[in-house]
Design an enzyme around this catalytic site. Structure first.
Site, PDB file in Angstrom:
ATOM      1  N   LYS A   1       0.882  -1.298   0.030  1.00 61.21           N
ATOM      2  CA  LYS A   1       0.028   0.128   0.074  1.00 61.21           C
ATOM      3  C   LYS A   1       0.868   1.310  -0.021  1.00 61.21           C
ATOM      4  O   LYS A   1       0.620   1.993  -0.539  1.00 61.21           O
ATOM      5  CB  LYS A   1      -0.914   0.048   1.233  1.00 61.21           C
ATOM      6  CG  LYS A   1      -2.095  -1.283   1.103  1.00 61.21           C
ATOM      7  CD  LYS A   1      -3.181  -0.959   2.191  1.00 61.21           C
ATOM      8  CE  LYS A   1      -4.295  -1.880   1.978  1.00 61.21           C
ATOM      9  NZ  LYS A   1      -4.967  -1.848   3.081  1.00 61.21           N
TER      10      LYS A   1
ATOM     11  N   GLU B   1     -12.351  14.426  13.145  1.00 57.75           N
ATOM     12  CA  GLU B   1     -12.666  14.876  11.767  1.00 57.75           C
ATOM     13  C   GLU B   1     -14.226  14.445  11.148  1.00 57.75           C
ATOM     14  O   GLU B   1     -14.575  13.662  11.658  1.00 57.75           O
ATOM     15  CB  GLU B   1     -11.855  13.963  10.810  1.00 57.75           C
ATOM     16  CG  GLU B   1     -11.795  14.200   9.494  1.00 57.75           C
ATOM     17  CD  GLU B   1     -11.444  15.656   9.133  1.00 57.75           C
ATOM     18  OE1 GLU B   1     -10.511  16.231   9.385  1.00 57.75           O
ATOM     19  OE2 GLU B   1     -12.422  16.238   8.357  1.00 57.75           O
ATOM     20  N   PHE B   2     -14.583  15.691  10.386  1.00 56.39           N
ATOM     21  CA  PHE B   2     -16.002  15.547  10.035  1.00 56.39           C
ATOM     22  C   PHE B   2     -16.226  15.217   8.567  1.00 56.39           C
ATOM     23  O   PHE B   2     -17.182  15.684   7.799  1.00 56.39           O
ATOM     24  CB  PHE B   2     -16.973  16.619  10.385  1.00 56.39           C
ATOM     25  CG  PHE B   2     -16.635  16.857  12.069  1.00 56.39           C
ATOM     26  CD1 PHE B   2     -17.799  16.007  12.775  1.00 56.39           C
ATOM     27  CD2 PHE B   2     -15.866  17.545  12.813  1.00 56.39           C
ATOM     28  CE1 PHE B   2     -17.664  16.140  14.061  1.00 56.39           C
ATOM     29  CE2 PHE B   2     -16.025  17.581  14.123  1.00 56.39           C
ATOM     30  CZ  PHE B   2     -16.830  17.066  14.860  1.00 56.39           C
TER      31      PHE B   2
ATOM     32  N   ARG C   1     -16.988  13.868   5.020  1.00 53.52           N
ATOM     33  CA  ARG C   1     -17.792  12.873   4.148  1.00 53.52           C
ATOM     34  C   ARG C   1     -17.184  12.272   3.194  1.00 53.52           C
ATOM     35  O   ARG C   1     -16.358  12.896   2.315  1.00 53.52           O
ATOM     36  CB  ARG C   1     -18.929  13.525   3.745  1.00 53.52           C
ATOM     37  CG  ARG C   1     -20.021  13.850   4.911  1.00 53.52           C
ATOM     38  CD  ARG C   1     -21.257  14.801   4.327  1.00 53.52           C
ATOM     39  NE  ARG C   1     -20.571  15.921   3.564  1.00 53.52           N
ATOM     40  CZ  ARG C   1     -21.112  17.261   3.084  1.00 53.52           C
ATOM     41  NH1 ARG C   1     -22.455  16.860   2.924  1.00 53.52           N
ATOM     42  NH2 ARG C   1     -20.512  18.221   2.820  1.00 53.52           N
TER      43      ARG C   1
ATOM     44  N   LYS D   1     -17.956  14.196  18.562  1.00 56.22           N
ATOM     45  CA  LYS D   1     -17.529  13.433  17.151  1.00 56.22           C
ATOM     46  C   LYS D   1     -19.038  12.362  17.055  1.00 56.22           C
ATOM     47  O   LYS D   1     -19.666  12.346  16.123  1.00 56.22           O
ATOM     48  CB  LYS D   1     -16.412  12.913  16.977  1.00 56.22           C
ATOM     49  CG  LYS D   1     -16.583  11.614  16.034  1.00 56.22           C
ATOM     50  CD  LYS D   1     -16.347  12.424  14.640  1.00 56.22           C
ATOM     51  CE  LYS D   1     -16.647  11.594  13.490  1.00 56.22           C
ATOM     52  NZ  LYS D   1     -16.086  11.310  12.404  1.00 56.22           N
TER      53      LYS D   1
ATOM     54  N   PHE E   1     -30.468  15.889   5.565  1.00 58.47           N
ATOM     55  CA  PHE E   1     -30.263  14.629   6.272  1.00 58.47           C
ATOM     56  C   PHE E   1     -31.849  14.117   6.669  1.00 58.47           C
ATOM     57  O   PHE E   1     -32.186  13.515   7.517  1.00 58.47           O
ATOM     58  CB  PHE E   1     -29.569  14.454   7.444  1.00 58.47           C
ATOM     59  CG  PHE E   1     -27.905  14.317   6.931  1.00 58.47           C
ATOM     60  CD1 PHE E   1     -27.284  15.043   6.167  1.00 58.47           C
ATOM     61  CD2 PHE E   1     -27.445  13.022   6.835  1.00 58.47           C
ATOM     62  CE1 PHE E   1     -26.071  15.121   5.742  1.00 58.47           C
ATOM     63  CE2 PHE E   1     -26.225  12.848   6.513  1.00 58.47           C
ATOM     64  CZ  PHE E   1     -25.529  13.787   5.653  1.00 58.47           C
TER      65      PHE E   1
ATOM     66  N   CYS F   1     -19.198   4.915   9.091  1.00 61.18           N
ATOM     67  CA  CYS F   1     -19.083   5.941  10.367  1.00 61.18           C
ATOM     68  C   CYS F   1     -20.535   5.812  10.942  1.00 61.18           C
ATOM     69  O   CYS F   1     -20.620   5.237  12.178  1.00 61.18           O
ATOM     70  CB  CYS F   1     -19.184   7.354  10.055  1.00 61.18           C
ATOM     71  SG  CYS F   1     -17.199   7.576   9.608  1.00 61.18           S
TER      72      CYS F   1
ATOM     73  N   LYS G   1     -21.470   2.194  12.592  1.00 56.73           N
ATOM     74  CA  LYS G   1     -20.384   1.902  13.969  1.00 56.73           C
ATOM     75  C   LYS G   1     -20.723   2.982  14.893  1.00 56.73           C
ATOM     76  O   LYS G   1     -20.554   2.546  16.136  1.00 56.73           O
ATOM     77  CB  LYS G   1     -18.857   2.152  13.322  1.00 56.73           C
ATOM     78  CG  LYS G   1     -18.040   2.269  14.059  1.00 56.73           C
ATOM     79  CD  LYS G   1     -16.698   2.034  13.472  1.00 56.73           C
ATOM     80  CE  LYS G   1     -16.041   3.621  12.745  1.00 56.73           C
ATOM     81  NZ  LYS G   1     -15.384   4.458  13.801  1.00 56.73           N
TER      82      LYS G   1
END
Ligand code: UDX
Length: 431
Positions: free
Chosen positions: A35, A151-152, A154, A204, A249, A260, A263
């Site tokens: 990787k 962190e937000f 998408r 978060k 949303f 996300c 979970k």
């Protein structure tokens, strides 16, 4: 400044690239040689619009360095932890990778003050644990402080979300750490929220969970609308016009997936339960989300004609190749169990789906090929190319012009005009 990011998933790679683009020297540590080799050659390993160009630019100018070694930590002002925190069977977050890297950071700290900042989504108390692990493993006199900087971004809009976030959260008990993180974030937009570690960690989970709650609430309204003969789209549009709610949303369909929301809702419920609190609100968000998938599969089974179905869209949302927790997986499993043959197409996620389903599915080269010999079309992800499809051509290709739409991509009135039998979610369907 020189910084290090440990982890190169969506969060690690996108934020590292943006910080490099802002002129910092950024080292990205991974653990898989193949990787790291690919990343060095400019392959981002993930599909994220705009990322490849930034990667390329910063590899060429030397601002981005991918490595297997932890050496760069000694020269870094900030070390970000951006490793995965997947769900365990009981819903709690698996912190084993965070613990491993905390120890490695401790063993590699240099002489200067270093901020150790968690970008991974971690339960309340994790950063205190990181602090303890570092203390136990660093040489005496090591100068460091722990911070939480969630962190937000998408998937699909990760680059712009990182450059122009609504807010930057910095949680730390150390004023010095807060100042260093504020300096790094200078070129980044958004409000600054400076707070303690526990609040930053909770922000978060609370942010993701409230968005998931909006989606499940909307899907419950969709169920009610179907019984009442109402249109959930109109109901929720009107609700969203109240700016205390906002119109975001509230889209109904087959529910949320991805790395996300599923979970993090589970993990927040687990955190609440471990505090002996009633987490019914979160448990029901999950329940409605699960129901949205299976309810839709039943809608297909009740209304499709023929044994061969065309499926458009497999990724958990458009503009990503990610299929983690994608609703398409549960829905296709239900349809396979019911004996259907599925001919599938997705602009990006075919390889990943093939990895799970193998020869149980037929993989089409494009959306029109997926329709060959199919009697009914099922839409599971609202990619632009499906919204823009030539519906006259679709009608000609389908043995029976039936569309069953899990994302309310099309307008029922237009579908009727075109002569389709059309089924969607939370609306009056045309038959
Ligand atoms: C989410 C958060 O938005 C982001 O802030 C966080 O950092 C990571 O998790 P992401 O998972 O990339 O981002 O996707 P998002 O656009 O939030 O969508 C999540 C899921 O919700 C998708 O499956 C999407 O289809 C679904 N969704 C979204 C709905 O079903 N209805 C909606 O109205 C919005």
């Amino acid at each position: 400044m020189e910084i290090t990011m440990i982890g190169h998933g969506y969060v690690g790679l996108v934020t590292a690239s943006i910080f490099a683009d802002a002129g910092n020297k950024v080292n990205v540590i991974g653990r898989t040689p193949e990787k790291i080799q690919k990343l060095k050659s400019g392959d981002p390993l993930i599909f994220e619009p705009g990322l490849e160009e930034i990667l390329d630019r910063n590899l060429k100018n030397g601002n981005l360095n991918f490595t297997l070694s932890y050496d760069s930590i000694k020269d870094s002002k900030i070390v970000f932890i951006g490793v995965g925190t997947p769900s365990q069977k009981d819903g709690s977050a698996d912190l084993s990778q965070v613990r491993v890297v905390a120890k490695k950071i401790a063993e590699n700290l240099g002489d200067n003050f270093t901020v150790i900042s968690c970008k991974s989504t971690v339960p309340v108390g994790t950063n205190v644990e990181v602090d303890k692990i570092v203390k136990e493993n660093a040489s005496t006199g090591a100068k460091y402080a722990v911070a939480s900087c969630p962190e937000f971004l998408r998937e699909g809009t990760g680059v712009t979300d990182t450059l122009y976030p609504d807010r930057v959260i910095i949680g730390s008990e150390s004023q010095k750490a807060i100042e260093v993180l504020l300096e790094l974030h200078k070129p980044i937009g958004g409000e600054r929220v400076i707070t303690d570690l526990a609040s930053a960690e909770l922000i978060k989970y609370a942010s993701n969970s409230i968005l998931a709650t909006k989606i499940s609430f909307s899907n419950l309204i969709a169920e009610m609308s179907e019984v009442a003969g109402a249109d959930a789209g109109i109901v929720l549009e009107a609700v969203g016009l109240d700016n205390r709610v906002s119109d975001k949303f509230l889209n109904v369909g087959i529910g949320y997936g991805g790395a996300c929301f599923p979970k993090d809702v589970k993990a927040l419920a687990f955190i609440g339960k471990s505090m002996k609190l009633d987490t019914g609100i979160l448990d029901n968000v999950e329940k409605v989300n699960f129901r949205a998938r299976h309810r839709f599969a039943k809608r297909v089974i009740d209304n499709a004609k023929g044994k061969k179905l065309a499926i458009w869209g497999l990724s958990f949302k458009p503009n990503t190749d990610d299929i983690r927790e994608a609703p398409s997986i549960d829905i296709m499993n239900d349809l396979l169990k019911a004996g259907y043959e599925l001919s599938v197409y997705d602009p990006q996620a075919m390889g990943h789906i093939e990895g799970i389903f193998g020869d149980k599915l037929t993989y089409a080269d494009d959306k029109m090929q997926a329709l060959d010999g199919a009697e009914t079309l099922v839409v599971l992800t609202e990619w632009n190319e499906f919204e823009a499809a030539d519906l006259e051509a679709v009608k000609k290709s389908l043995v029976n012009p039936i569309i069953i739409d899990g994302r309310n991509v099309y307008d029922p009135k237009q579908m009727k005009k075109l002569g389709f039998k059309y089924y969607s979610v939370g609306r009056r369907d045309v038959k």
